[in-house]
Design an enzyme around this catalytic site. Structure first.
Site, mmCIF file in Angstrom:
data_model
loop_
_atom_site.group_PDB
_atom_site.id
_atom_site.type_symbol
_atom_site.label_atom_id
_atom_site.label_comp_id
_atom_site.label_asym_id
_atom_site.label_seq_id
_atom_site.Cartn_x
_atom_site.Cartn_y
_atom_site.Cartn_z
ATOM 1 N N ASP A 117 0.852 -1.188 0.000
ATOM 2 C CA ASP A 117 0.000 0.000 0.000
ATOM 3 C C ASP A 117 0.888 1.237 0.000
ATOM 4 O O ASP A 117 2.117 1.125 -0.046
ATOM 5 C CB ASP A 117 -0.979 -0.010 1.184
ATOM 6 C CG ASP A 117 -2.328 0.599 0.786
ATOM 7 O OD1 ASP A 117 -2.328 1.769 0.362
ATOM 8 O OD2 ASP A 117 -3.356 -0.088 0.875
ATOM 9 N N HIS A 122 -2.562 3.073 -4.632
ATOM 10 C CA HIS A 122 -2.007 2.559 -3.375
ATOM 11 C C HIS A 122 -0.572 2.070 -3.607
ATOM 12 O O HIS A 122 -0.173 1.017 -3.102
ATOM 13 C CB HIS A 122 -2.894 1.447 -2.797
ATOM 14 C CG HIS A 122 -4.222 1.954 -2.309
ATOM 15 N ND1 HIS A 122 -4.366 2.649 -1.138
ATOM 16 C CD2 HIS A 122 -5.454 1.896 -2.867
ATOM 17 C CE1 HIS A 122 -5.636 2.994 -0.973
ATOM 18 N NE2 HIS A 122 -6.316 2.556 -2.012
ATOM 19 N N GLU A 151 -9.624 2.670 -5.616
ATOM 20 C CA GLU A 151 -9.321 4.055 -5.228
ATOM 21 C C GLU A 151 -8.132 4.645 -5.991
ATOM 22 O O GLU A 151 -7.326 5.367 -5.409
ATOM 23 C CB GLU A 151 -9.039 4.119 -3.716
ATOM 24 C CG GLU A 151 -10.236 3.700 -2.882
ATOM 25 C CD GLU A 151 -9.982 3.782 -1.388
ATOM 26 O OE1 GLU A 151 -10.850 4.281 -0.689
ATOM 27 O OE2 GLU A 151 -8.902 3.340 -0.924
HETATM 28 C C1 ACM Z 1 -10.939 -0.573 -0.127
HETATM 29 O O1 ACM Z 1 -11.526 -0.449 0.957
HETATM 30 N N1 ACM Z 1 -10.290 0.449 -0.657
HETATM 31 C C2 ACM Z 1 -10.951 -1.836 -0.839
#
Ligand code: ACM
Length: 766
Positions: A199, A270, A333
């Site tokens: 991440d 991420h 995201e």
């Molecule tokens: C997530 O909660 N971004 C998968």
């Protein structure tokens, strides 16, 4: 700055009064045992019970069955039962495991028969036999440990995917903790461990071809005390990664417990930790540091061929470490601003004939899918991979709700349901002030239990595409194992039951009947399950002029509450709470929730005084109207180790609401404020962040009546809190109406710090 933990006041109050009827969880007559998850079929046989003797032996009919027999010995010991020996000769054993490959059981199924001569477990595969062992260990640690009623259990799971995702990137867990969680998963018949290993805040998996991923990408300097060496003041790093040998060890440990481990490499967002290690993977070419912010970062992998090759090379090592059929490539995201602003990415998209950045992401994901397919693996991604087109064989993990999953399954894709509304374990499970940091929007046990993974709208011929469900544990706010376990348990038991038990058998009341036994097993396993759902919450409404208060007690799960008003310890013999209590001030209320005559958690003690009626802490205040809302429960950045103060705060606007405050006779206001780091990347939510303008150098504490107009109170804030991390501010209150909705806010853009309300107290002249 080191900030001492403030004393948490339990005697807090809320204006509303919850009326509770006589609905407490009742102990049902002795019958079915406390098995979680509930088996598909339990039939009492009416014969004599089996009674376990000290000399009892465990056996199996062949080598594979004897392996399960040995695992059963360990499962029983973990659950708090005795440590039994494995017999050389199965015919001498009282607990007997038998693999019968000729039986035509479904996968993972088993049959268990209890008679006065012992317990017989049989299955056609070792997974089923292992689950039979789990059930046998629960039977022997039930109401009367060692005594099991004669019965036949025929059992098989509802779903093939019964998962837990753990984020080891935001906070890192030790090998021991991972093993402990795998043990607990096995005890719940969960079979999939999704390991979130990369991440923005850390890359936690050794990749031999790219050593900087862990040399650079596995460390950050945390905020506050933990980020500084107390002796030298030099930065102190927070680091952690799993070597390939350790990963193989975890994979093997999980496999022994029939848990597949699914790695996640998050692409294209991420990705900050990877880009910090290898800046050429990024879009901007800038050297990035792994900072200590949370939220959604702008940094994406670029779309170059060399980056795709990097990802494929990483996947090659991943595939080598993780034998599971699936590899998760994230996809969530990924805000596309950097790609939009990059001439190279735009040129690349033109060359490929892609109409937008969604299609560019889809192009990357499809390429990775093809690569994984060539290596006999299947790709999973979060539901964002639906945008821009989904690779044909991809499996979708639906997190933003169930809609993505519904769409994907309707189109013929396999789906795992893990919606943020029900399956996110960083959402807190009660509104108790004793909850750890996390997201205060609650996912109570009942809600987690009530989740139905197969949407009613899904066509019957597509339902088989719902592979199952998964609990997701993201760990931004979960710094230690204790809080991790608090968040996971007992909710994981609810997830397990939904994943395993037939839908028509699921019954929350029955689950609550069986849960206290499971808590005992958790204690035996050393699992720090949440106490909050088993404690008693108190709300009071005072009449200051009469010197009385109406006290409402509540157990969040509806277990029976008993209380004492005379300072004595609470027991099951204490009065049972059935309706709000009228007390004269000052009063002390002790209360605990009980099941079957035993307390479920330590008793709570509430002091109700004239002062407490005039006090509210952050957990008992609402959000100011008109502001954007992103409510978090955040902790202070010190001390480095040990407990820290925590605060409920809306990070879009530091403002708290005391609804309908009684201001009659109030002449002054006292506020205790703390200060915590403000470390959030909000991406496209940034415009929702609003600060009321400051009028003085460091901003003000302001209190507004009915949340508008000229502040009733405006007190300049200091540049920093005191040595204990707090500041107390006091101001006279003039010209206040007799009742008002009070908005209490801190003005100014105080980033990178944030003032937070600890409590507010109204003062009267008499
Ligand atoms: C997530 O909660 N971004 C998968």
């Amino acid at each position: 700055m080191t900030k001492s933990l403030r004393a948490r006041r339990r005697a807090t109050l809320l204006g509303s009064c919850l009326l509770l009827g006589l609905t407490a969880v009742q102990v049902h007559a002795a019958g079915a045992p406390s098995l979680i998850p509930l088996p598909a079929r339990y039939q009492a046989d009416g014969g004599k019970d089996f009674v376990l003797k000290d000399a009892a032996r465990v056996g199996g009919n062949d080598e594979a069955s004897r392996r399960v027999a040995a695992q059963f010995v360990e499962l029983l010991r973990q659950n708090g039962g005795p440590t039994l020996a494995v017999a050389e000769n199965a015919s001498k054993a009282q607990i007997r495991f038998r693999l019968d490959p000729s039986a035509t059981n479904p996968a993972e199924a088993y049959t268990l028969k209890v008679s006065n001569t012992g317990i017989d477990v049989s299955a056609s595969d070792d997974r089923g036999l292992f689950y039979g062992a789990v059930t046998a260990a629960q039977l022997l640690t039930d109401q009367t440990p060692g005594e099991v009623a004669a019965a036949t259990i025929t059992d098989a799971p509802r779903f093939v995917w019964r998962g837990l995702m753990l984020d080891s990137a935001r906070h890192f867990q030790s090998m021991d903790e991972i093993r402990k969680l795998l043990d607990a998963m096995a005890q719940h018949k969960l079979n999939t461990f999704h390991w979130h290993l990369t991440d923005d805040q850390g890359w936690r998996m050794e990749i031999k071809r790219y050593p900087k991923l862990t040399e650079v990408g596995s460390c950050r300097v945390p905020l506050g005390d933990a980020g500084r060496d107390p002796a030298t003041g030099e930065p102190r790093r927070y680091c952690g990664y799993y070597t390939q040998a350790q990963i193989r060890e975890i994979v093997a440990y999980a496999a022994e417990r029939h848990i597949q481990v699914i790695p996640e490499i998050d692409v294209p967002g991420h990705a900050t930790a990877a880009i910090a290690a290898y800046p050429e993977l990024g879009v901007t070419g800038r050297k990035l540091a792994i900072d200590n912010q949370w939220g959604v970062f702008p940094n994406l992998f670029n779309t170059e061929e060399s980056t795709l090759q990097f990802l494929e090379n990483v996947l090659l090592e991943v595939i080598d470490m993780f034998p599971a059929r699936y590899v998760h490539v994230g996809g969530d995201e990924a805000v596309k601003d950097q790609w939009i602003a990059s001439p190279r990415v735009q040129e690349h998209m033109r060359r490929l004939g892609l109409k937008d950045e969604m299609e560019m992401q889809s192009h990357m994901i499809k390429r990775l899918e093809k690569f994984l397919e060539q290596h006999d693996r299947r790709l999973i991604g979060w539901d964002e991979i639906l945008e821009g087109g989904l690779p044909p064989e991809a499996t979708v993990m639906s997190w933003r709700g169930t809609e993505g999953g519904l769409k994907a399954a309707s189109e013929g894709h396999d789906v795992i349901m893990s919606p943020v509304t029900h399956m996110y374990m960083d959402y807190l499970q009660t509104s108790s002030p004793d909850e750890p940091p996390g997201r205060p929007t609650t996912i109570e046990l009942r809600k987690a239990y009530g989740f139905e993974p197969v949407p009613a709208e899904l066509a019957a011929d597509k339902r088989q595409h719902i592979l199952g469900l998964q609990a997701n544990m993201f760990t931004e706010h979960t710094r230690n194992d204790r809080n991790l376990e608090h968040n996971l348990f007992p909710r994981l038991a609810a997830v397990a039951e939904t994943g395993w038990s037939p839908p028509d058998k699921r019954d929350f009341d029955g689950f609550l009947q069986r849960l206290p036994r499971q808590l005992q097993r958790y204690r035996a396993m050393g699992i720090h399950y949440a106490q909050t759902p088993f404690q008693v919450d108190m709300h009071d409404q005072g009449d200051r002029s009469a010197g009385t208060a109406t006290v409402t007690l509540d157990n969040p799960l509806g277990y029976a509450v008993h209380y004492a008003l005379d300072g004595s310890a609470v027991s099951a013999a204490s009065p049972r709470y059935v309706q709000p209590l009228q007390v004269r001030l000052p009063a002390e209320v002790r209360a605990a929730a009980f099941f079957d005559g035993k307390p479920l958690a330590a008793a709570s003690r509430f002091a109700i005084t004239a002062g407490s009626l005039l006090t509210r802490d952050d957990t008992r205040l609402g959000l100011c109207p008109g502001d954007g809302k992103l409510l978090l429960r955040l902790e202070d950045d010190g001390p480095a180790d040990g407990e820290r103060a925590v605060f409920n705060v809306n990070i879009f606007s530091p403002c708290w609401l005391w609804q309908d405050a009684d201001l009659a006779g109030v002449s002054a206001v006292k506020v205790r404020a703390g200060r915590i780091p403000y470390n959030f990347q909000l991406a496209h939510d940034e415009p929702s962040r609003r600060f009321a303008p400051a009028r003085t150098a460091h901003g003000e504490l302001e209190i507004l009546a009915d949340c508008k107009g000229t502040p009733l109170v405006s007190v300049p804030l200091p540049s920093a809190p005191g040595a204990d991390g707090f500041v107390e501010l006091r101001a006279p209150l003039h010209a206040a109406p007799p009742r008002a909705d009070l908005c209490i806010r801190f003005t100014g853009d105080t980033r990178p710090a944030l003032w937070t309300l600890d409590w507010i107290q109204l003062e009267t002249t008499h």
